[in-house]
Design an enzyme around this catalytic site. Sequence first.
Site, PDB file in Angstrom:
ATOM      1  N   CYS A  85       0.926  -1.238  -0.123  1.00 10.35           N
ATOM      2  CA  CYS A  85      -0.117  -0.064  -0.262  1.00 10.35           C
ATOM      3  C   CYS A  85       1.003   1.299   0.016  1.00 10.35           C
ATOM      4  CB  CYS A  85      -0.890  -0.008   1.094  1.00 10.35           C
ATOM      5  SG  CYS A  85      -0.173  -0.144   2.812  1.00 10.35           S
ATOM      6  N   ALA A  86       0.347   2.339   0.379  1.00  9.51           N
ATOM      7  CA  ALA A  86       1.263   3.433   0.221  1.00  9.51           C
ATOM      8  C   ALA A  86       2.576   3.386   1.217  1.00  9.51           C
ATOM      9  CB  ALA A  86       0.678   4.974   0.668  1.00  9.51           C
TER      10      ALA A  86
END
Length: 171
Positions: A85-86
């Site tokens: 994810c980020a």
Amino acid sequence: MSVSQITPTLFLSGADAALNKALLSRRGITLIINVTVELPCAEHQGVECLRVPVSDRPHAQLGEHFESMADCIRGNRTGSTLVHCAAGMSRSPALVMAYLMRYEGVTLRQAHDWVRDCRPHIRPNAGFWRQLLDYEKKLYGKNTVKMIATPLGVLPESNISEGDPECCLSW
């Protein structure tokens, strides 16, 4: 750049790792699961990229993807899988914990401890925890994690020291 090895063929990271072709090659990554709305899928020769378009918000429905993505991870026979994810702190660890419950036969408590041992700074948001609790109940008929509200947010009890005075309530 921090890539955490969860199993011999499963890795967890933030978005930066998916852009590093040399790292992907060294780890034998042939499948990337991008658990973001905001970041594009990395494009590398010989690497498939799947997107799970979920924001890091408590109301986001990550649980709708637990089984299909666990199946994709399990079905990757050509190499290793990177889930990102980020920052590699909330969405991707939650997805990896769901995979571990489904295919490694562990409880949510064990999956959380496993992932946290490999990547100590994970912190799925409260909504993802609720969805993981629901998924564990679906798989095993019971829950093994108790959530506690603290000034730092809702945390699983395994993150809290015994008798910690900051614990306010549990749910």
